[in-house]
Design a protein around this motif. Structure first.
Motif, PDB file in Angstrom:
ATOM      1  N   ASP A  52     -15.578  52.606 -95.329  1.00 48.44           N
ATOM      2  CA  ASP A  52     -16.547  51.645 -95.845  1.00 48.44           C
ATOM      3  C   ASP A  52     -15.831  50.304 -95.986  1.00 48.44           C
ATOM      4  OD1 ASP A  52     -18.281  50.043 -97.313  1.00 48.44           O
ATOM      5  OD2 ASP A  52     -18.908  51.673 -98.637  1.00 48.44           O
ATOM      6  N   GLU A  53     -16.222  49.345 -95.155  1.00 47.04           N
ATOM      7  CA  GLU A  53     -15.513  48.069 -95.129  1.00 47.04           C
ATOM      8  C   GLU A  53     -15.689  47.248 -96.409  1.00 47.04           C
ATOM      9  OE1 GLU A  53     -16.879  45.173 -92.142  1.00 47.04           O
ATOM     10  OE2 GLU A  53     -18.647  46.414 -91.926  1.00 47.04           O
ATOM     11  N   ASP A  54     -16.592  47.667 -97.292  1.00 48.96           N
ATOM     12  CA  ASP A  54     -16.732  46.976 -98.580  1.00 48.96           C
ATOM     13  C   ASP A  54     -15.539  47.245 -99.496  1.00 48.96           C
ATOM     14  OD1 ASP A  54     -19.174  45.882 -97.864  1.00 48.96           O
ATOM     15  OD2 ASP A  54     -20.336  47.484 -98.777  1.00 48.96           O
ATOM     16  N   PHE A  55     -14.753  48.262 -99.170  1.00 43.74           N
ATOM     17  CA  PHE A  55     -13.625  48.628-100.033  1.00 43.74           C
ATOM     18  C   PHE A  55     -12.288  48.465 -99.321  1.00 43.74           C
ATOM     19  CE2 PHE A  55     -17.341  50.840-101.652  1.00 43.74           C
ATOM     20  CZ  PHE A  55     -17.323  50.419-102.971  1.00 43.74           C
ATOM     21  N   GLU A  57      -9.623  45.148 -97.969  1.00 41.46           N
ATOM     22  CA  GLU A  57      -9.392  43.730 -98.212  1.00 41.46           C
ATOM     23  C   GLU A  57      -8.231  43.258 -97.346  1.00 41.46           C
ATOM     24  OE1 GLU A  57      -7.689  41.306-102.034  1.00 41.46           O
ATOM     25  OE2 GLU A  57      -9.115  42.899-102.437  1.00 41.46           O
ATOM     26  N   ALA A 105     -13.088  53.423-100.158  1.00 40.23           N
ATOM     27  CA  ALA A 105     -13.408  53.171 -98.753  1.00 40.23           C
ATOM     28  C   ALA A 105     -13.670  54.463 -97.991  1.00 40.23           C
ATOM     29  CB  ALA A 105     -12.266  52.400 -98.085  1.00 40.23           C
ATOM     30  N   ASP A 107     -15.177  57.206 -99.431  1.00 39.77           N
ATOM     31  CA  ASP A 107     -16.403  57.785 -99.989  1.00 39.77           C
ATOM     32  C   ASP A 107     -16.322  59.303-100.195  1.00 39.77           C
ATOM     33  OD1 ASP A 107     -18.948  57.470-101.074  1.00 39.77           O
ATOM     34  OD2 ASP A 107     -19.947  57.829 -99.152  1.00 39.77           O
TER      35      ASP A 107
END
Length: 183
Positions: A52-55, A57, A105, A107
């Motif tokens: 998950d690219e939201d997690f 950086e 990332a 999940d």
């Protein structure tokens, strides 16, 4: 590099050995006309089952200025100063960009990561979380046992059910009255 389904609070740190002008291309996903992912160089280099690219950086070490990577890890990411101190010399020597991958990332999906160039694994660190303490509340108002409260108002759903059940009875009554009057 194993990721367990119960993993929580780990931060994986990778050096990204690319020139600055190639970082954007490396981190950007591209899609075909059907909306399917056609390429993502980061995916290819990390080789996850799920990510998950939201997690994740990307961080340019130069942008951290006086804080530095060790300061960012302790103050920004919440990693224990003791853990970072063990790797301080190595972390201070890193230049360019780093990739930070949080446990979220993945999940909760168990998988094996096989990072390859341009990624170079630096270390895995644990977020420093305060221990959970189950202490009694200090207020006197928090003592005693509460009795269950009676419902203040009947449920609107119950009222609707009664209205729907009463409607045929009222209709029959009115039909009988009208029939009796007109007869």
């Amino acid at each position: 590099m194993e990721v367990t389904p119960t993993e929580n609070g780990l931060i994986r740190l990778f050096s990204v050995d690319l020139p600055p002008e190639e970082i954007t291309l490396f981190r950007t996903r591209s899609f075909d006309k059907d909306g399917e992912q056609s390429s993502w160089p980061l995916w290819d280099a990390l080789d996850p089952t799920y990510l998950d690219e939201d997690f994740i950086e990307f961080c340019d070490i130069a942008s951290l200025e006086d804080l530095g990577l060790t300061g960012y890890m302790t103050e920004g990411l919440g990693v224990s100063e003791v853990d970072v101190a063990q790797d301080a010399a190595r972390l201070s020597a890193i230049t360019g960009h780093v990739l930070i991958v949080f446990s979220s990332a993945f999940d909760g999906i168990a998988q094996t990561l096989t990072p390859r160039a341009p990624l170079r694994w630096i270390g895995t660190y644990r977020e420093d979380k305060a221990p959970v303490v189950f202490a009694p509340l200090p207020s006197e108002a928090a003592k005693g046992i509460l009795a269950p409260a009676a419902p203040a108002h009947p449920s609107p759903h119950l009222t609707l059910i009664w209205a729907l059940l009463a409607l045929p009875i009222v209709a029959l009554f009115l039909a009988a009255v009208i029939y009796g009057v007109t007869r």
